[in-house]
Design a protein around this motif. Sequence first.
Motif, short mmCIF file in Angstrom:
data_model
loop_
_atom_site.label_atom_id
_atom_site.label_comp_id
_atom_site.label_asym_id
_atom_site.label_seq_id
_atom_site.Cartn_x
_atom_site.Cartn_y
_atom_site.Cartn_z
N GLY A 185 0.80 -1.22 0.00
CA GLY A 185 0.00 0.00 0.00
C GLY A 185 0.83 1.28 0.00
O GLY A 185 0.28 2.36 -0.12
N HIS A 186 2.15 1.15 0.16
CA HIS A 186 2.99 2.34 0.33
C HIS A 186 4.28 2.31 -0.45
O HIS A 186 4.88 1.26 -0.61
CB HIS A 186 3.37 2.49 1.81
N THR A 187 4.68 3.47 -0.90
CA THR A 187 6.02 3.66 -1.46
C THR A 187 6.40 5.07 -1.05
O THR A 187 5.86 6.04 -1.58
CB THR A 187 6.02 3.53 -2.99
N GLU A 188 7.27 5.17 -0.06
CA GLU A 188 7.59 6.48 0.50
C GLU A 188 9.08 6.57 0.80
O GLU A 188 9.67 5.58 1.25
CB GLU A 188 6.87 6.66 1.86
N LEU A 189 9.63 7.74 0.58
CA LEU A 189 10.99 8.02 1.03
C LEU A 189 10.87 9.03 2.17
O LEU A 189 10.28 10.10 1.99
CB LEU A 189 11.80 8.64 -0.10
N VAL A 190 11.39 8.65 3.32
CA VAL A 190 11.18 9.47 4.51
C VAL A 190 12.53 9.82 5.14
O VAL A 190 13.39 8.95 5.28
CB VAL A 190 10.34 8.67 5.55
N GLU A 191 12.70 11.06 5.50
CA GLU A 191 13.88 11.45 6.26
C GLU A 191 13.54 11.23 7.74
O GLU A 191 12.52 11.73 8.22
CB GLU A 191 14.19 12.93 5.98
N ILE A 200 8.53 13.59 5.23
CA ILE A 200 8.30 12.78 4.03
C ILE A 200 8.90 13.49 2.82
O ILE A 200 8.54 14.61 2.49
CB ILE A 200 6.79 12.50 3.84
N LEU A 201 9.87 12.83 2.19
CA LEU A 201 10.57 13.46 1.05
C LEU A 201 9.80 13.24 -0.25
O LEU A 201 9.75 14.12 -1.10
CB LEU A 201 11.97 12.84 0.90
N GLY A 202 9.24 12.07 -0.40
CA GLY A 202 8.52 11.77 -1.64
C GLY A 202 7.72 10.50 -1.49
O GLY A 202 7.91 9.74 -0.53
N GLN A 203 6.83 10.28 -2.43
CA GLN A 203 6.01 9.07 -2.38
C GLN A 203 5.47 8.75 -3.76
O GLN A 203 5.66 9.52 -4.68
CB GLN A 203 4.87 9.25 -1.39
N THR A 204 4.76 7.65 -3.86
CA THR A 204 4.23 7.30 -5.17
C THR A 204 3.04 8.20 -5.49
O THR A 204 2.28 8.58 -4.60
CB THR A 204 3.83 5.82 -5.26
N ARG A 205 2.93 8.53 -6.76
CA ARG A 205 1.80 9.37 -7.17
C ARG A 205 0.61 8.51 -7.55
O ARG A 205 -0.47 9.00 -7.80
CB ARG A 205 2.21 10.22 -8.36
N ASP A 206 0.81 7.19 -7.67
CA ASP A 206 -0.31 6.31 -8.04
C ASP A 206 -0.19 4.97 -7.31
O ASP A 206 -0.45 4.91 -6.13
CB ASP A 206 -0.39 6.16 -9.57
N ASP A 207 0.26 3.93 -8.02
CA ASP A 207 0.32 2.61 -7.38
C ASP A 207 1.53 2.48 -6.45
O ASP A 207 2.57 3.06 -6.71
CB ASP A 207 0.45 1.51 -8.45
N ALA A 208 1.35 1.68 -5.40
CA ALA A 208 2.49 1.35 -4.55
C ALA A 208 3.30 0.27 -5.27
O ALA A 208 2.78 -0.44 -6.14
CB ALA A 208 2.00 0.81 -3.21
N VAL A 209 4.56 0.15 -4.89
CA VAL A 209 5.41 -0.78 -5.62
C VAL A 209 4.95 -2.25 -5.47
O VAL A 209 4.93 -3.01 -6.44
CB VAL A 209 6.92 -0.57 -5.27
N SER A 261 6.25 6.71 -9.61
CA SER A 261 5.00 6.40 -10.30
C SER A 261 5.14 5.00 -10.88
O SER A 261 6.11 4.72 -11.60
CB SER A 261 4.77 7.42 -11.42
N PHE A 262 4.22 4.12 -10.53
CA PHE A 262 4.32 2.75 -11.04
C PHE A 262 3.16 2.34 -11.91
O PHE A 262 3.16 1.25 -12.47
CB PHE A 262 4.49 1.76 -9.87
N SER A 263 2.17 3.23 -12.04
CA SER A 263 1.00 2.80 -12.81
C SER A 263 1.31 2.75 -14.31
O SER A 263 0.87 1.87 -15.03
CB SER A 263 -0.18 3.69 -12.44
N ALA A 318 12.30 -0.87 4.45
CA ALA A 318 11.36 -1.74 5.15
C ALA A 318 10.04 -1.84 4.40
O ALA A 318 9.78 -1.07 3.47
CB ALA A 318 11.13 -1.21 6.56
N GLY A 319 9.21 -2.80 4.82
CA GLY A 319 7.94 -3.06 4.14
C GLY A 319 8.07 -4.37 3.37
O GLY A 319 9.18 -4.81 3.06
N GLY A 320 6.93 -4.96 3.07
CA GLY A 320 6.90 -6.31 2.49
C GLY A 320 7.78 -6.51 1.27
O GLY A 320 8.33 -7.60 1.07
N VAL A 321 7.95 -5.48 0.44
CA VAL A 321 8.68 -5.65 -0.81
C VAL A 321 10.18 -5.88 -0.58
O VAL A 321 10.88 -6.42 -1.44
CB VAL A 321 8.42 -4.46 -1.76
N ILE A 322 10.68 -5.53 0.61
CA ILE A 322 12.10 -5.74 0.86
C ILE A 322 12.41 -7.23 1.06
O ILE A 322 13.56 -7.65 1.13
CB ILE A 322 12.65 -4.84 2.01
N ALA A 323 11.37 -8.05 1.08
CA ALA A 323 11.60 -9.50 1.04
C ALA A 323 12.25 -9.86 -0.31
O ALA A 323 12.81 -10.95 -0.46
CB ALA A 323 10.28 -10.25 1.21
#
Length: 388
Positions: A185-191, A200-209, A261-263, A318-323
Amino acid sequence: MKILSIETSCDETAVSLVEASGDNRSFSFSVLGNALFSQIEMHREYGGVFPTVAKREHAKKFPLLLKETLSQGDEYVIKPQEYSEETWEEIRKITEKEGGLFDGLKEVLSDMEKPNIDIIAVTAGPGLEPALWVGISCAKALGALWGIPVMPVNHMEGHITSVFMESEDVRKAVFPAVALLISGGHTELVEVLDWGKYNILGQTRDDAVGEAFDKVARMLGLPYPGGPEVSKLAEMARKENLPQKCKLPRPMIHSDDFDFSFSGLKTAVLYYIRDNPLQNEDEVKDICREFEDTVVDVLLSKTKKAVDHTGAQTLIIAGGVIANKRLREKFKKLEDEFPGLIVKTPSQKLSTDNALMIASSAYLKILENSELLKGGMEIKANGNLRLS
Ligand code: KG4
Ligand code: ZN
């Protein structure tokens, strides 16, 4: 301090009992009990997480997982309890919206002595609200019955702090840090300026990764969740050295910000399949490899920019995709590229949703604000809860 933590934000029902000690620069966690039930098999047929099924299953599994966790931690003492009718009525009210939860809880709790726990921590968001509410109702019910304070935890903060749960050296966080949060549900770059201080530095504009992995997998006829499937086939393509036919664009890789953006990437895969109908398994593997490489390239590029920009000394992913194995390997190599940078990723077990990460975050929050131990906070599910 003993923390009982509860996670039900998506399709994992998880409970853990953790003993935490130390201060906010040097702390230690010992896992006394940990139980998790993954609903993935139930959601597979829907090709994604179906909220009403998630809610029902959380309510069904929670009492059993609680018993299992406390048994591992020697906190489950069988002793018939004398609770008044009014107390049960209060618990019934707290849990009345959660299907059969009350009956399940009553059965387990009627025979269980009050455990020796300092606080109950529960995920309040972000996530699926019907699912989050089950965990919150469970936490409130236990808190009311046992007279133990309850505190809310941000799920994404839990992913961040999860990387500090394992061995002694990983706990030495050096700030500022950058956290790349990548999940379904998330794709974020956070300081991360310090524990609990985020920008929050940036995030996805549409789909999460993770969502993009899941959607591309579905287009290729692979089961849910798509990430592990795509990754497996991508690795086969590399091992078998298959010729590279599919080429995909790297969305926003040169944009002057930290957004993603991943969409469009997902649509590029759709068009590629339309124009090049799949003939055999090797072509599926080729697309998986190119898709995975694209995602890795984009995530790496933006993250490197964020590390440069902030002068971060610690990078947390972190987050599920780092698996994803490929991502882990590529990100680890950043330690060579940025001398002095420490790259922290959670172990496979802590990568996907779990309750241990919720306990870790709760402890760091308590160190910041000991008032939390008094309880009495109003806790509500917030599907869009932000890091603040
Ligand atoms: O953090 P998580 O367990 O749940 C959410 O909070 O979303 O992340 C789940 C996501 C799914 O989209 C899944 O496909 C993805 O993580 N995922 C992966 C891998 N394992 C799980 N993505 C890529 N490669 C993997 N090996
Ligand atoms: Zn998650």
